[in-house]
Design an enzyme around this catalytic site. Sequence first.
Site, short mmCIF file in Angstrom:
data_model
loop_
_atom_site.label_atom_id
_atom_site.label_comp_id
_atom_site.label_asym_id
_atom_site.label_seq_id
_atom_site.Cartn_x
_atom_site.Cartn_y
_atom_site.Cartn_z
N CYS A 19 0.80 -1.23 0.00
CA CYS A 19 0.00 0.00 0.00
C CYS A 19 0.83 1.28 0.00
O CYS A 19 0.38 2.31 -0.52
CB CYS A 19 -0.98 -0.01 1.17
SG CYS A 19 -0.25 -0.62 2.69
N HIS A 60 -1.79 6.86 3.70
CA HIS A 60 -0.34 6.77 3.94
C HIS A 60 0.35 7.96 3.28
O HIS A 60 0.08 8.29 2.10
CB HIS A 60 0.23 5.50 3.30
CG HIS A 60 -0.18 4.22 3.98
ND1 HIS A 60 -0.87 4.15 5.16
CD2 HIS A 60 0.06 2.92 3.63
CE1 HIS A 60 -1.07 2.88 5.51
NE2 HIS A 60 -0.52 2.12 4.59
#
Length: 350
Positions: free
Chosen positions: A150, A243
């Site tokens: 990710c 993120h």
Amino acid sequence: MTKKFHVGILGATGVVGQRFIQLLQNHPQFEIAALAASDRSQGKTYAEACTWRLPGEMPDFVKQIIVQPPAPPLACDFVFSSLPTEVAKQAEEDFARANIPVISNSSPHRMGPDVPLLIPEVNADHVGLIDVQRKNRGYDRGFIVTNPNCSAIVIVMALAPLHANFGVTSCVVTTMQALSGAGYPGVASLDATDNVIPFIGGEEEKIEAETLKLLGKIKAEAIEDAPITVSAQCNRVNVTDGHIASIRVSFAKKVSTADIREALSSFRAVPQQLKLHSAPERPVIVRDEIDRPQPRLDRDAGSGMSVTVGRISEDGVLDYRFVALGHNTIRGAAGAAILNAELLVAKGYL
Ligand code: NAP
């Protein structure tokens, strides 16, 4: 109306599994036909097995589906996998061998030399490895295709247009990763609150290795890694989703801030040309405000499928630095896998 593909979701009750269900509601090409999870959930209806943790209600169409084991046969044309690493390896191979293609977010097969590690905007041509995989492994209709880690997705979406235009030679990256990246229940609240944890098992190694494969070139029957030096450090921070990566890069060519800005904001690729359903109009959004991107404000850009870049400036050690942000369970997981499936349909592999 064209017939929809029937899809199965492995790990359907988890953080990523729930995102799959949310994103596949009303999908024009895919219809959920089977759900699978651990023996804790098997035999129950999805409504009994799953505590829905996304905003809004659990969609009605999944509530009465009986959760099955993540093993073939499942009554579907292909599966999305969001199984934990330790069970994904064998289960995904079993499905591929049973002629059920696997579109996985899990890590065990990502670095397989005959497994496409795909970001459709970056390396759509790597789908050609499917033919190699089928030949190597004796699969007929089955195959395994993966999406990256990710954080690697966020980093590589930003690096790809820069590498194509200016040749990235080295890259130093520091991530600040959301709690949902650890699944549910993930990091204990007493560890996460008022804290930053400077360790995420295996993450730095994944970013360093996957970046080179993603930006690599398909040569003969394998991927030749991109000739880039990558160094990554990863931190878990007290954010729910999204993120962030602080990225420093050096280039083979001399470039200006304006060149970088233009390369990122004008970036369009195969998914946009093919008008794939989940493709964001702008894969990379450049923001000029001094304090962006921020997880809460920018993670949902492009319905969670765009990566937002800001803070582009010259760097005193490498050539340039900037900050990139993406939604870890959408662009970094379920949305990434769904876009991969849409590409595979367009390319005739499903
Ligand atoms: P999670 O919330 O912990 O969910 C795990 C899922 O796998 C649940 O459906 C669980 O079912 C099932 N499961 C657990 N043990 C199992 C077993 N022994 N056999 C069969 N099924 C089992 O984890 P997640 O965050 O969704 O992550 C799933 C996978 O996606 C992992 O490989 C992870 O590395 C990867 N991934 C996650 C993210 C992210 O942002 N979270 C991003 C990219 C990739 P029960 O409910 O029945 O236990």
